[in-house]
Structure formats: structure tokens, C-alpha cells
Design a protein around this motif. Structure first.
Motif, PDB file in Angstrom:
ATOM      1  N   MET A   1     -11.462   9.040 112.317  1.00  0.00           N
ATOM      2  CA  MET A   1     -12.172   9.610 111.178  1.00  0.00           C
ATOM      3  C   MET A   1     -13.211   8.602 110.699  1.00  0.00           C
ATOM      4  O   MET A   1     -12.882   7.423 110.554  1.00  0.00           O
ATOM      5  CB  MET A   1     -11.160   9.908 110.067  1.00  0.00           C
ATOM      6  CG  MET A   1     -11.466  11.162 109.328  1.00  0.00           C
ATOM      7  SD  MET A   1     -10.135  11.555 108.183  1.00  0.00           S
ATOM      8  CE  MET A   1      -9.007  12.478 109.220  1.00  0.00           C
ATOM      9  N   LYS A   2     -14.411   9.072 110.479  1.00  0.00           N
ATOM     10  CA  LYS A   2     -15.510   8.146 110.214  1.00  0.00           C
ATOM     11  C   LYS A   2     -16.318   8.591 108.995  1.00  0.00           C
ATOM     12  O   LYS A   2     -16.531   9.786 108.790  1.00  0.00           O
ATOM     13  CB  LYS A   2     -16.422   8.150 111.443  1.00  0.00           C
ATOM     14  CG  LYS A   2     -17.039   6.817 111.765  1.00  0.00           C
ATOM     15  CD  LYS A   2     -17.774   6.885 113.086  1.00  0.00           C
ATOM     16  CE  LYS A   2     -17.070   6.041 114.138  1.00  0.00           C
ATOM     17  NZ  LYS A   2     -17.904   5.810 115.318  1.00  0.00           N
ATOM     18  N   ILE A   3     -16.764   7.623 108.208  1.00  0.00           N
ATOM     19  CA  ILE A   3     -17.627   7.914 107.061  1.00  0.00           C
ATOM     20  C   ILE A   3     -18.885   7.063 107.189  1.00  0.00           C
ATOM     21  O   ILE A   3     -18.797   5.859 107.407  1.00  0.00           O
ATOM     22  CB  ILE A   3     -16.891   7.608 105.729  1.00  0.00           C
ATOM     23  CG1 ILE A   3     -15.777   8.626 105.492  1.00  0.00           C
ATOM     24  CG2 ILE A   3     -17.862   7.611 104.557  1.00  0.00           C
ATOM     25  CD1 ILE A   3     -14.924   8.365 104.269  1.00  0.00           C
TER      26      ILE A   3
ATOM     27  N   MET B   8     -16.360  -1.076 109.791  1.00  0.00           N
ATOM     28  CA  MET B   8     -15.257  -1.602 108.989  1.00  0.00           C
ATOM     29  C   MET B   8     -14.213  -0.517 108.827  1.00  0.00           C
ATOM     30  O   MET B   8     -14.509   0.669 108.932  1.00  0.00           O
ATOM     31  CB  MET B   8     -15.758  -1.941 107.581  1.00  0.00           C
ATOM     32  CG  MET B   8     -16.646  -3.122 107.484  1.00  0.00           C
ATOM     33  SD  MET B   8     -17.105  -3.375 105.766  1.00  0.00           S
ATOM     34  CE  MET B   8     -18.245  -2.046 105.497  1.00  0.00           C
ATOM     35  N   LYS B   9     -13.020  -0.948 108.500  1.00  0.00           N
ATOM     36  CA  LYS B   9     -11.977  -0.003 108.111  1.00  0.00           C
ATOM     37  C   LYS B   9     -12.045   0.148 106.593  1.00  0.00           C
ATOM     38  O   LYS B   9     -12.403  -0.806 105.883  1.00  0.00           O
ATOM     39  CB  LYS B   9     -10.592  -0.527 108.489  1.00  0.00           C
ATOM     40  CG  LYS B   9     -10.409  -0.770 109.965  1.00  0.00           C
ATOM     41  CD  LYS B   9     -10.213   0.519 110.703  1.00  0.00           C
ATOM     42  CE  LYS B   9      -9.905   0.237 112.172  1.00  0.00           C
ATOM     43  NZ  LYS B   9     -10.225   1.395 113.012  1.00  0.00           N
ATOM     44  N   LEU B  10     -11.656   1.300 106.121  1.00  0.00           N
ATOM     45  CA  LEU B  10     -11.659   1.534 104.670  1.00  0.00           C
ATOM     46  C   LEU B  10     -10.788   0.492 103.948  1.00  0.00           C
ATOM     47  O   LEU B  10     -11.096   0.060 102.837  1.00  0.00           O
ATOM     48  CB  LEU B  10     -11.162   2.963 104.387  1.00  0.00           C
ATOM     49  CG  LEU B  10     -11.226   3.441 102.942  1.00  0.00           C
ATOM     50  CD1 LEU B  10     -12.625   3.292 102.358  1.00  0.00           C
ATOM     51  CD2 LEU B  10     -10.770   4.896 102.831  1.00  0.00           C
ATOM     52  N   ASP B  56     -19.943  -3.143  95.576  1.00  0.00           N
ATOM     53  CA  ASP B  56     -21.306  -3.515  95.968  1.00  0.00           C
ATOM     54  C   ASP B  56     -21.678  -2.846  97.296  1.00  0.00           C
ATOM     55  O   ASP B  56     -22.850  -2.733  97.639  1.00  0.00           O
ATOM     56  CB  ASP B  56     -21.429  -5.042  96.096  1.00  0.00           C
ATOM     57  CG  ASP B  56     -20.398  -5.621  97.059  1.00  0.00           C
ATOM     58  OD1 ASP B  56     -19.237  -5.152  97.057  1.00  0.00           O
ATOM     59  OD2 ASP B  56     -20.754  -6.529  97.819  1.00  0.00           O
ATOM     60  N   LEU B  57     -20.665  -2.381  98.042  1.00  0.00           N
ATOM     61  CA  LEU B  57     -20.909  -1.739  99.342  1.00  0.00           C
ATOM     62  C   LEU B  57     -20.651  -0.232  99.313  1.00  0.00           C
ATOM     63  O   LEU B  57     -21.287   0.528 100.045  1.00  0.00           O
ATOM     64  CB  LEU B  57     -19.967  -2.334 100.407  1.00  0.00           C
ATOM     65  CG  LEU B  57     -20.175  -3.775 100.821  1.00  0.00           C
ATOM     66  CD1 LEU B  57     -19.074  -4.180 101.800  1.00  0.00           C
ATOM     67  CD2 LEU B  57     -21.546  -3.938 101.477  1.00  0.00           C
ATOM     68  N   ARG B  96      -7.115   3.423 107.865  1.00  0.00           N
ATOM     69  CA  ARG B  96      -7.872   3.168 109.107  1.00  0.00           C
ATOM     70  C   ARG B  96      -9.134   4.018 109.245  1.00  0.00           C
ATOM     71  O   ARG B  96      -9.798   3.985 110.288  1.00  0.00           O
ATOM     72  CB  ARG B  96      -6.962   3.310 110.320  1.00  0.00           C
ATOM     73  CG  ARG B  96      -6.555   4.705 110.708  1.00  0.00           C
ATOM     74  CD  ARG B  96      -6.026   4.689 112.140  1.00  0.00           C
ATOM     75  NE  ARG B  96      -4.746   4.000 112.192  1.00  0.00           N
ATOM     76  CZ  ARG B  96      -3.559   4.628 112.210  1.00  0.00           C
ATOM     77  NH1 ARG B  96      -3.520   5.948 112.212  1.00  0.00           N
ATOM     78  NH2 ARG B  96      -2.439   3.956 112.233  1.00  0.00           N
ATOM     79  N   ILE B  97      -9.505   4.756 108.200  1.00  0.00           N
ATOM     80  CA  ILE B  97     -10.784   5.497 108.241  1.00  0.00           C
ATOM     81  C   ILE B  97     -11.905   4.484 108.458  1.00  0.00           C
ATOM     82  O   ILE B  97     -11.932   3.423 107.831  1.00  0.00           O
ATOM     83  CB  ILE B  97     -11.002   6.280 106.926  1.00  0.00           C
ATOM     84  CG1 ILE B  97     -10.011   7.437 106.840  1.00  0.00           C
ATOM     85  CG2 ILE B  97     -12.440   6.799 106.822  1.00  0.00           C
ATOM     86  CD1 ILE B  97     -10.049   8.196 105.517  1.00  0.00           C
ATOM     87  N   GLU B  98     -12.811   4.813 109.378  1.00  0.00           N
ATOM     88  CA  GLU B  98     -13.898   3.870 109.703  1.00  0.00           C
ATOM     89  C   GLU B  98     -15.113   4.099 108.820  1.00  0.00           C
ATOM     90  O   GLU B  98     -15.474   5.237 108.528  1.00  0.00           O
ATOM     91  CB  GLU B  98     -14.297   4.033 111.170  1.00  0.00           C
ATOM     92  CG  GLU B  98     -13.287   3.453 112.128  1.00  0.00           C
ATOM     93  CD  GLU B  98     -13.602   3.801 113.568  1.00  0.00           C
ATOM     94  OE1 GLU B  98     -14.771   4.131 113.868  1.00  0.00           O
ATOM     95  OE2 GLU B  98     -12.673   3.756 114.385  1.00  0.00           O
TER      96      GLU B  98
END
Lengths: 136, 102
Positions: A1-3, B8-10, B56-57, B96-98
Motif C-alpha cells: 500500500m502506497k501513499i 519511507m514507511k509510515l 514538517d513532511l 508498513r504503508i509506504e
């Protein structure tokens, strides 16, 4: 899952668009809220209606009899808010002591808190502030 | 496929856990297939709380609406486990959301 992670400025623009769409949807959904019988604990014609005005129209805090009657009526219909602590949370107040103080008349509710309650109970519409420009 | 170098991972930018009243918002962890994974502004200790630390991101509201879109697309339905009437997602699934910087 990607944002996707764009710049903060792009995120703000996205949020503005999405929040506006969500706001429009909520305002339309508000029109379909259930209709419940009004409170019968006090005769409202005996009290000023200035608590229903906006600040610029001359708002004055509600009489404590009205506060108690409105709150008890609301709490009787919505068990999720049937304690003063739960009602305090809904109104953004830090403790149930403030709700009790409003009910017993020792403190008057601030405009923002009372207005929120009036909006939640369909007694007044909410104010939509026009955007004059994007200036950030 | 290995993640791109700047991905990055959440979990690197947000604290994510249950029983988390300090979250900016919450994700339904357990419920019907339609409810599961839905972000909400209402706290429930069972929901997965998300608090963005690196504002900030990443703006919390931006993340909220992205997660709402993910839920509406039905992406969680591929991941959720459970019976027909009651499914759940794991905290680790959210962690693990990217995030893909542009």
C-alpha cells in the motif's frame, strides 16, 4: 500500500479540496438528520431568545433554566452523551465540572461552546466563512 | 521489488498503535468488511491511533484523506483477515504503508 508524498504546499492544497468536498457532503447530510420532538421541561416563550443570535447580532448567554432543559433533553435522546463527562467531550470542554457549572448557572457558557451545541441540535445553521484569497 | 531509496514507511514519521487517545485520528481495526480500515475522527481504544510526528513532511489531514481514499477503493479488503461478518487489520499493516516522496 502506497501513499504519494508531495510537498507540504501541495498537501495543503489537496487537504483544502478534500476538506471542502467533505464539508459539502456533511452539510447535505445534516439536512437529513432525524427530527425529534422539542423539549417540554420549560416554556421557552418566557425566556429571551438572544442566545440564538450570532455575536454580531447581539448574542447573550442562555438562561440557566434553558441550559439545563436543553442538555437534559439532548442527553435523554442520545445515550452516548448521557453523562456530563461525555457531553463535555462533545462540546470540547476539559471537564464535566464546566457542564455542571453551566447547568446550575454558576458560569455562563462561552459563545463558541453554546453555538456548537445549538448547531449540533439543529437550532441554528453553521457559519461558512467566505475565502477571499489563497494568501499562504 | 525493493523500495526506492527515498521511500519511507509510515512508521518512520508517525506513531501508530491501539489504545491511543492522543492520535490525530484513528483507523477502524475490527469490524465489517466495509468498516474495517476506515479512518475516523472519533476515538475508540480498539481503533488504530495515528499521530504524525514529522509534520514538517506529512500533514495529518493529508494522511487522513489519503487513507480515506484507500479505504474507499477497497484496498484493505485484500489484506483484512477474519470471517465473512467480522474482519480485522493489523497495526503492522498500517505501519508498513509506504510513503513515496515526489
Amino acid at each position: 500500500m502506497k501513499i504519494d508524498l508531495p510537498s507540504i504546499t501541495e498537501q495543503q492544497a489537496f487537504v483544502f479540496e478534500a476538506a471542502t468536498q467533505a464539508g459539502v457532503a456533511q452539510l447535505k447530510a445534516n439536512l437529513k438528520a432525524p427530527r425529534l420532538p422539542g423539549q417540554t421541561e420549560v416554556d421557552e416563550s418566557q425566556y429571551p431568545r438572544t442566545h440564538l443570535l450570532t455575536e454580531s447580532e447581539g448574542w447573550e448567554p442562555p438562561h440557566r433554566d434553558l441550559i439545563g432543559a436543553y442538555f437534559r433533553h439532548f442527553q435523554a435522546h442520545f445515550p452516548a452523551y448521557n453523562t456530563d463527562a461525555k457531553l463535555a467531550g462533545l462540546l470540547g470542554l476539559s471537564s464535566d465540572r464546566r457542564v455542571r457549572a453551566f447547568k446550575d448557572g454558576s458560569k455562563a457558557p462561552p459563545y463558541g461552546v453554546w453555538r456548537r451545541f445549538l448547531v449540533l441540535t439543529g437550532r441554528v445553521p453553521q457559519e461558512i466563512i467566505p475565502v477571499l484569497a489563497f494568501m499562504a | 521489488m525493493p523500495p526506492a531509496e527515498n521511500e519511507m514507511k509510515l512508521s518512520q514519521v508517525a506513531t501508530i498503535r491501539t489504545n491511543f487517545p492522543e492520535g490525530h485520528f484513528w483507523i477502524v481495526r475490527r469490524g465489517s468488511i466495509q468498516q474495517c480500515g476506515e479512518p475516523t475522527r472519533s476515538y475508540n481504544p480498539e481503533h488504530i491511533g495515528v499521530r504524525v510526528e514529522r509534520t514538517d513532511l506529512l500533514l495529518p489531514d493529508y494522511l487522513f484523506y489519503c487513507l480515506a481514499a484507500i479505504h474507499q477503493r477497497g484496498d484493505w479488503q485484500q489484506i483484512a483477515t477474519g470471517t465473512l461478518s467480522l474482519v480485522n487489520i493489523r497495526v503492522s499493516d498500517v505501519r508498513r504503508i509506504e510513503l513515496s516522496p515526489r
